[in-house]
Write a protein that holds these residues in place. Sequence first.
Motif, PDB file in Angstrom:
ATOM      1  N   TYR A 143       0.832  -1.211   0.000  1.00  0.00           N
ATOM      2  CA  TYR A 143       0.000   0.000   0.000  1.00  0.00           C
ATOM      3  C   TYR A 143       0.866   1.261   0.000  1.00  0.00           C
ATOM      4  O   TYR A 143       0.494   2.268  -0.592  1.00  0.00           O
ATOM      5  CB  TYR A 143      -0.945   0.006   1.201  1.00  0.00           C
ATOM      6  N   ARG A 144       2.013   1.225   0.649  1.00  0.00           N
ATOM      7  CA  ARG A 144       2.887   2.409   0.692  1.00  0.00           C
ATOM      8  C   ARG A 144       3.276   2.891  -0.698  1.00  0.00           C
ATOM      9  O   ARG A 144       3.530   4.067  -0.892  1.00  0.00           O
ATOM     10  CB  ARG A 144       4.149   2.113   1.485  1.00  0.00           C
ATOM     11  N   ASN A 149      -4.004   5.657  -3.422  1.00  0.00           N
ATOM     12  CA  ASN A 149      -3.917   5.889  -1.986  1.00  0.00           C
ATOM     13  C   ASN A 149      -4.955   6.905  -1.540  1.00  0.00           C
ATOM     14  O   ASN A 149      -5.700   7.458  -2.350  1.00  0.00           O
ATOM     15  CB  ASN A 149      -2.493   6.315  -1.600  1.00  0.00           C
TER      16      ASN A 149
END
Length: 178
Positions: A143-144, A149
């Motif tokens: 996810y980073r 996002n």
Amino acid sequence: MKKYIALLRGINVGGHKKIKMAELREVLSSNGFQKVQTYIQSGNILFQSEKQTPLELAKKINQLVEENFGFQVPVLVLPAEDLPKILNDNPFEENTEDNHLFFTLLKTQPEAEKVSHFKEYQFENEDFHFTKNCVYLSFTGNYRNAKLNNNFIENKLKVEATTRNLKTMQKLLELSMD
């Protein structure tokens, strides 16, 4: 008395907007919130309250954070009774790894035109699905590094949002059942 879950966005991340959960519980408890509990340091709060809407409660929590901690923070409040439906509506049943499945909860419903435009985006190893109050995100990577996002979603849909992983959502459901 109705149960609610408040999700604060962007606190205790990278040393910014620090709030100790014990202090936050005390502030909320001393300002009319009942049975206040928190889960981990990222601003997940369970509480009970009477006769206020989620938007009114979010506004009150935001005001209390600013008055007591010196900064504003986006706050999303939802009735605890909504959590089972959010989890059950997950279209990515095959993805049950909490580090690959995320829930971006929307404070308000975005305009249909913005949702339609958003659905045109495609990113490698990232998939998403909309409901009226949640964008479900599934990743094969981390996810980073995701393009889909929270900031991207807020920017494109023009609504406040906050994202939680599967493990956090499941724990909030469990805590709300007590």
